[in-house]
Motif scaffolding. Structure first.
Motif, PDB file in Angstrom:
ATOM      1  N   MET A 482       5.178 -39.888 -13.504  1.00  0.00           N
ATOM      2  CA  MET A 482       5.726 -41.092 -12.902  1.00  0.00           C
ATOM      3  C   MET A 482       7.245 -41.033 -12.823  1.00  0.00           C
ATOM      4  O   MET A 482       7.847 -41.397 -11.810  1.00  0.00           O
ATOM      5  N   ILE A 483       7.875 -40.569 -13.899  1.00  0.00           N
ATOM      6  CA  ILE A 483       9.340 -40.474 -13.901  1.00  0.00           C
ATOM      7  C   ILE A 483       9.785 -39.440 -12.862  1.00  0.00           C
ATOM      8  O   ILE A 483      10.732 -39.662 -12.097  1.00  0.00           O
ATOM      9  N   ALA A 484       9.058 -38.323 -12.842  1.00  0.00           N
ATOM     10  CA  ALA A 484       9.404 -37.266 -11.883  1.00  0.00           C
ATOM     11  C   ALA A 484       9.313 -37.799 -10.452  1.00  0.00           C
ATOM     12  O   ALA A 484      10.193 -37.547  -9.619  1.00  0.00           O
ATOM     13  N   ALA A 485       8.253 -38.567 -10.189  1.00  0.00           N
ATOM     14  CA  ALA A 485       8.078 -39.117  -8.849  1.00  0.00           C
ATOM     15  C   ALA A 485       9.225 -40.064  -8.507  1.00  0.00           C
ATOM     16  O   ALA A 485       9.783 -40.023  -7.406  1.00  0.00           O
ATOM     17  N   LYS A 486       9.599 -40.884  -9.476  1.00  0.00           N
ATOM     18  CA  LYS A 486      10.701 -41.825  -9.258  1.00  0.00           C
ATOM     19  C   LYS A 486      11.993 -41.088  -8.951  1.00  0.00           C
ATOM     20  O   LYS A 486      12.876 -41.596  -8.253  1.00  0.00           O
ATOM     21  N   MET A 487      12.105 -39.864  -9.493  1.00  0.00           N
ATOM     22  CA  MET A 487      13.334 -39.107  -9.281  1.00  0.00           C
ATOM     23  C   MET A 487      13.210 -38.123  -8.117  1.00  0.00           C
ATOM     24  O   MET A 487      14.052 -37.251  -7.941  1.00  0.00           O
ATOM     25  N   GLY A 488      12.139 -38.240  -7.340  1.00  0.00           N
ATOM     26  CA  GLY A 488      11.993 -37.445  -6.125  1.00  0.00           C
ATOM     27  C   GLY A 488      11.266 -36.123  -6.293  1.00  0.00           C
ATOM     28  O   GLY A 488      11.320 -35.263  -5.423  1.00  0.00           O
ATOM     29  N   TYR A 489      10.525 -35.960  -7.411  1.00  0.00           N
ATOM     30  CA  TYR A 489       9.868 -34.679  -7.646  1.00  0.00           C
ATOM     31  C   TYR A 489       8.350 -34.799  -7.675  1.00  0.00           C
ATOM     32  O   TYR A 489       7.673 -34.015  -8.313  1.00  0.00           O
ATOM     33  N   ALA A 490       7.814 -35.801  -6.977  1.00  0.00           N
ATOM     34  CA  ALA A 490       6.367 -36.038  -7.015  1.00  0.00           C
ATOM     35  C   ALA A 490       5.563 -34.787  -6.707  1.00  0.00           C
ATOM     36  O   ALA A 490       4.545 -34.523  -7.327  1.00  0.00           O
ATOM     37  N   ASP A 491       6.033 -34.003  -5.748  1.00  0.00           N
ATOM     38  CA  ASP A 491       5.242 -32.851  -5.325  1.00  0.00           C
ATOM     39  C   ASP A 491       5.122 -31.784  -6.409  1.00  0.00           C
ATOM     40  O   ASP A 491       4.214 -30.970  -6.374  1.00  0.00           O
ATOM     41  N   LYS A 492       6.037 -31.789  -7.359  1.00  0.00           N
ATOM     42  CA  LYS A 492       5.983 -30.764  -8.420  1.00  0.00           C
ATOM     43  C   LYS A 492       5.056 -31.197  -9.550  1.00  0.00           C
ATOM     44  O   LYS A 492       4.768 -30.409 -10.459  1.00  0.00           O
ATOM     45  N   PHE A 493       4.645 -32.473  -9.538  1.00  0.00           N
ATOM     46  CA  PHE A 493       3.811 -32.996 -10.627  1.00  0.00           C
ATOM     47  C   PHE A 493       2.577 -33.657 -10.042  1.00  0.00           C
ATOM     48  O   PHE A 493       2.136 -34.706 -10.501  1.00  0.00           O
ATOM     49  N   ALA A 494       1.995 -33.011  -9.027  1.00  0.00           N
ATOM     50  CA  ALA A 494       0.894 -33.623  -8.280  1.00  0.00           C
ATOM     51  C   ALA A 494      -0.448 -33.389  -8.953  1.00  0.00           C
ATOM     52  O   ALA A 494      -1.363 -32.851  -8.359  1.00  0.00           O
TER      53      ALA A 494
END
Lengths: 687, 403
Positions: A482-494
């Motif tokens: 969730m934090i990664a997605a908020k920081m623009g990295y959603a695709d790396k933590f899919a």
């Protein structure tokens, strides 16, 4: 009404027992044996039986907390994520530190080190292996090319001599201790080296009660005699090692004679001779077992290497009933190391300073800006920097750890915590550490997630979800997602499930490559398991030391050095610290289990009768224990079982915090603090 | 209409039930659940494989099909789960499948007011003994030379432990031979005399099914009025079919039971003699107990232990926070449990330090029984619990009655 049993593995020690959680209408109400596991066969220690009681404690964190005007108040996930994303974004990578958790599953650890390296781009990722078996990882890696235990628990039952040094396995790894007792029943001899007459030592045929911090002296002496008596397995040494002459030149020095060793260690010569006799009589059937009594020293790495050397000289490696058996402390400290939650390696122990390895990882993750090429900070360095140079390190993301209780020199740790500019803690309870945080995030406990963990014999086993996490608490890797997605990295933590995380991890982790969730049903699998049709590996180094450049073990000269702090006139007693069977280090889980707390509600200071007499201290009397770091009031327990001149204190209790007095001095290679030795004095409290 | 004591061969009319031998047990359970004679069934099912028996708490009759068949690794004891998780069957009718030890445990817990027998319907299963999962897997690998993961079914028949593989082949080794070598059934099973659990309402098994119906029918012995009612109801509803047992079959069943009881008594003598007597025995017990790590598994699992506040937790008797606990910990167990020990073996199987608790307890029980002329515990609901407890108010015990 629905009642079901969910089989899972234990969240406490590195033995990795299985049990069933009893779930009634969606809530865990009890634990029951699960006889299927080859590790513990349905048998449990007190923590296995009652250690589930904390799960549904009303104290569980159920919402994020944000510090507003000095007070931590409940907040929504959206608010918390916004605050975190904004603040994480403010700092340069080298100003951020990340501490992962050896108590969380492999999937959480893999996610955390990926988050640190990909999102925060910091090399500063570490976890509490630092505080316990980092010397084993480093030491065995230097000698054998692999930092893990060489044999298996079941295999311990096959030895004819168990040489236990620095391990109170009856209390710390009871179901591993059972295997040693099974060997004993079959006629094996047991040697225990420990300054305390622990429950483990009470089962020994020979108790070597040496002073804390004199292990190399002891081991070198044994090696000197093995060499001079020509008991060395020359076939093994000649074909499978380098450096024998260097080792020989060192240990055969006069200072490692029986007489001198007897003086330095405080052990009668006859006992050393008996140990030697038994090592000779049981050559090729001797297992060495060690734990934190060996690793938590400024010479921890060298202690471990010395054990590896003696076993190598005797040819006790790569055989059943032999080996170097490191009893890893935390339930998943083996896994968290395997996952690369360390400042010097990626998952699978690929070195961060190896450009090929770094490129492999970067390509796999689809990034170009990995913080590779430099080693990150270790936990002691992180804490030192926060404490003394807060302009250099400003931000900490901490998972499942309580440094204010667990790290040495508590006053220093508290100062460090105060200095952190932006501090995020993810845990299941409020602890002595969370109160310093700017944001507290509610995570899940072991019973609320699917995942895997790896025990001390490299066995990968399952956690299985038995109930939902309380309130708005989430899975730990999910929070990072969730934090990664908020920081623009959603695709790396899919990832959608923990199995997704595991499957991503295993493609880049050679030891786990052949392991799947489906394969883990039943017995679990001991790595290395390189392909999907590989059955796993109970014993390492049978024909070669595969991790060494030429396949050969490396022997070297290692001299005995005194601990960083030795007793003197002002502080004339040795203090050693350790755990008990009832509690887990900082007590946040076990002190919330009524049955465990009842047996062991608070701390004590073990003091030999003769010392107590000289000091005029009665059993149960509260005394002031002090060192150069600080002081703590604690009740004396006067007994015969501790060596004269040495005190022992358990470290679970905030009201009598042992780490107020312990030393931050650490091993230069592994950075593991010297919890096991410092100098103290005791004064009577005013009436 | 049947009566208590009647025996017959029975088999299911339900094509979906693949029973061990006739499927009558599964059929009866299904019938009882579907017709609300019980609210739930507590039985045992396979977990991840045949070495992983797990309790199954079933309210949906369809789930019973998966529980059919024997599992010789089923060493678990069910009755205390009723006390712990089902409020002692106070407000809920439960059908339970029971081995001899389960049936005796049920009686002893009921005598102590921990289980409401009015709400319990027991189907007894003949039991020749169980093997711990780890022992089974190790012995199959080492003695049979077979990968335990390749075994699809195991059974005990004509004194042999027989394993069947995926490809249909099978291999058997004599139980006596296995046990000479230290493997085979649990030690308490080797000592057991309760092979046909007549404490249950209906006792079932495959011993004595002779002739045309061999392998296709269940031997049924009705043991109570409750059993009569349920069994007749099931027959009347066309759920199961029956026929009279063959005389030869009755003879065989009697023989098997006698042989096994004899074997049990022989093993008792052998194992108890090996313990020694008097000071020698006490020394051995103290030495073994010195490994105790106070896990409380013995107390949690024991069907005779049911006090809310166990006296071992009283610091006047046992110093808290010490391992090994002082010997009083074990003496409290011996004093309170031994007179009523039913030899279920849980305390020994679950002990993390392999202290032979059940051996000690059962040895004491047989001597106490002889000393005071009591009945065997777990057989007679009218005999008061043979136990001594400080906590009379809580546990409702009576003192041992001397003859």
């Amino acid at each position: 009404m629905e009642i079901k049993y969910v089989t899972t593995t234990c969240p406490y020690c590195g033995t990795g027992c299985s049990f069933n959680l009893v779930v009634k209408d969606g809530k865990i109400i009890d634990a029951q044996p699960s006889q299927r596991s080859p590790v513990n066969e349905g048998k449990l220690c007190p923590k296995g039986v009652y250690g589930f009681e904390f799960i549904n404690s009303p104290d569980r964190l159920t919402t994020p907390l944000i510090k507003k005007d000095g007070k931590q108040v409940p907040a929504t996930w959206d608010e918390a994520l916004a605050v975190i994303a904004e603040n994480f974004g403010k700092y340069k990578p080298e100003e951020i530190a990340v501490i992962s958790s050896a108590r969380c599953c492999n999937e959480d650890n893999y996610a955390m080190q990926k988050f640190a390296r990909v999102v925060l781009k910091t090399p500063n990722v570490d976890h509490c292996a630092r505080l316990c078996h980092a010397p084993t990882v480093a030491g065995l890696n230097m000698v054998f090319g692999s930092g893990a235990s060489t044999n298996s628990f079941m295999d311990l039952a096959n030895c004819s001599l168990a040489f236990i040094i620095g391990s109170n396995n009856f209390e710390a790894h009871p179901l591993a201790a059972r295997r040693i007792m099974q060997a004993k029943k079959k006629g094996a001899k047991v040697i225990v080296c420990d300054p305390r007459l622990t429950p483990t030592a009470k089962q020994a045929d020979l108790h070597i009660q040496h002073y804390p911090g004199t292990d190399i002296q002891l081991l070198n002496c044994l090696m000197k005699n093995i060499i001079e008596n020509d008991w060395v397995d020359h076939e093994f040494v000649d074909n499978r090692t380098n450096g024998y002459e260097e080792l020989k030149a060192c240990v055969t020095q006069d200072k490692y004679s029986l007489e001198n060793t007897s003086k330095v260690c405080g052990v009668p010569v006859e006992k050393l001779q008996l140990a030697l006799q038994w090592l000779r009589e049981n050559q090729h059937k001797t297992a060495f077992v060690h734990c934190l009594g060996i690793t938590q020293h400024t010479v921890g790495v060298d202690n471990v290497r010395s054990i590896a050397f003696i076993q190598t000289l005797l040819g006790n490696i790569g055989k059943p009933g032999c080996g170097v058996n490191a009893l890893r402390g935390q339930n998943n400290v083996q896994g968290s190391c395997d996952m690369g939650a360390l400042p010097n390696v990626y998952a699978g122990y690929l070195s961060v300073t190896n450009p090929e390895a770094a490129k492999k990882v970067a390509d796999y993750w689809g990034v170009t800006d990995l913080p590779s090429g430099k080693l990150g900070l270790h936990i002691p360095e992180m804490l030192e920097t926060f404490e003394h140079e807060p302009e250099k390190l400003k931000c900490l993301y901490l998972l499942g750890e309580n440094p204010v209780m667990s790290d040495p020199n508590s006053k220093g740790v508290e100062k460090a915590m105060e200095n952190i500019e932006f501090f995020v803690v993810q845990d299941i309870f409020e602890t002595e550490t969370t109160k310093y945080a700017d944001v507290v995030l509610p995570g899940s406990c072991y019973a609320e997630e699917d995942g895997t963990q790896t025990n001390a014999e490299r066995r990968v086993q399952r956690f299985r979800k038995a109930q939902d996490a309380p309130g708005e608490a989430k899975l730990d890797w999910e929070i990072m997602k969730m934090i990664a997605a908020k920081m623009g990295y959603a695709d790396k933590f899919a990832w959608e499930t923990s199995e997704d995380v595991f499957n991503e991890m295993r493609k880049i982790t050679p030891q786990y490559a052949g392991i799947t969730y489906a394969k883990l049903e039943g017995d679990g699998i001991q790595w290395p398991c390189p392909t999907e049709d590989h059955p796993g590996t109970p014993i390492l180094h049978i024909t070669s030391f595969a991790g060494m450049p030429d396949g050969k073990a490396k022997l070297q000269a290692i001299e005995h050095r005194a601990p960083a702090e030795v007793i003197d006139e002002e502080y004339p007693f040795w203090l050693t610290t350790g755990a008990t069977i009832w509690h887990w280090p900082s007590g946040s889980m076990t002190r919330r289990c009524a049955q465990l707390d009842r047996d062991c509600p608070t701390a004590w200071l073990e003091m030999n009768k003769k010392d107590a007499e000289k000091l005029g201290i009665a059993d149960g009397e509260k005394v002031l224990l002090s060192s150069r770091r600080g002081e703590v009031a604690v009740a004396a327990r006067v007994m015969d079982d501790i060596k004269e001149g040495v005190f022992f204190m358990p470290f679970h209790f905030i009201e009598a915090r042992a780490n107020l007095v312990t030393n931050t001095a650490y091993d230069p290679v592994s950075r593991t603090p010297e919890y096991k030795v410092c100098a103290v004095k005791v004064t009577k409290q005013e009436a | 209409m049947s009566a208590k004591g009647d025996m017959c061969y029975a088999w299911t009319k339900d094509a979906g039930i693949k029973g061990e031998c006739g499927g009558a047990v599964t059929s009866l359970l299904k019938y009882a659940l579907q017709n609300h004679i019980v609210d739930a069934v507590l039985t045992v099912k396979k977990g991840v494989d045949i070495y992983d028996p797990q309790p199954a708490f079933i309210t949906d009759p369809k789930e019973l099909d998966a529980c059919a068949g024997s599992l010789h690794c089923g060493t678990l004891l069910l009755p205390k789960l009723i006390m712990k998780y089902l409020d002692g069957a106070k407000d809920m009718k439960i059908a339970v499948t029971v081995k001899g030890c389960d049936a005796k445990a049920m009686y002893e817990l009921a005598k102590r007011g921990k289980i409401n027998m009015d709400n319990i319907f027991m189907i007894g299963l003949n039991c020749g003994g169980s093997v711990t999962p780890f022992t089974a897997r190790t012995m199959i690998l080492e003695k049979y030379g077979i990968n335990p993961d390749d075994v699809v079914k195991e059974e005990i028949d004509k004194g042999q432990f027989i394993v069947m593989l995926k490809d249909g082949t099978h291999k058997g080794i004599s139980i006596d031979e296995l046990e000479e070598e230290g493997v085979g059934r649990r030690l308490n099973c080797q000592r057991c005399e309760t092979k046909i659990p007549r404490q249950a309402d209906i006792a079932c098994g495959n011993w004595g099914v002779f002739g045309e119906k061999a392998g296709k029918a269940t031997f049924v012995e009705i043991c109570s009025e409750k059993g009569v009612k349920v069994f007749d109801g099931a027959v009347k509803a066309g759920i199961i079919d029956t026929c009279a047992p063959e005389a030869k079959g009755l003879e065989i069943r009697g023989k098997i039971e006698n042989v096994m009881v004899k074997m049990g008594k022989k093993n008792q003598k052998k194992q108890f003699d090996a313990l020694g007597y008097g000071a020698k025995r006490l020394e051995f017990m103290q030495k073994e107990s010195s490994r105790c790590i106070k896990c409380y598994s013995c107390i949690e699992a024991c069907p005779i232990c049911s006090c809310k506040d166990c006296i071992t937790k009283d610091p006047n008797f046992v110093i808290p926070g010490r391992i090994p606990p002082n010997f009083m910990f074990h003496m409290i167990r011996y004093a309170h449990v031994a007179p009523s020990c039913i030899n279920c073996g849980q305390c020994q199987e679950l002990c993390p330090m392999d202290i032979p608790n059940a051996l000690f307890m059962h040895a004491m029980q047989t001597e106490i029984q002889e000393l005071i002329g009591a009945q065997k515990p777990g057989y007679d609901m009218t005999q008061s619990p043979l136990a001594y407890s400080e906590d009379k108010k809580d546990s409702g015990f009576v003192f041992i009655k001397m003859p």
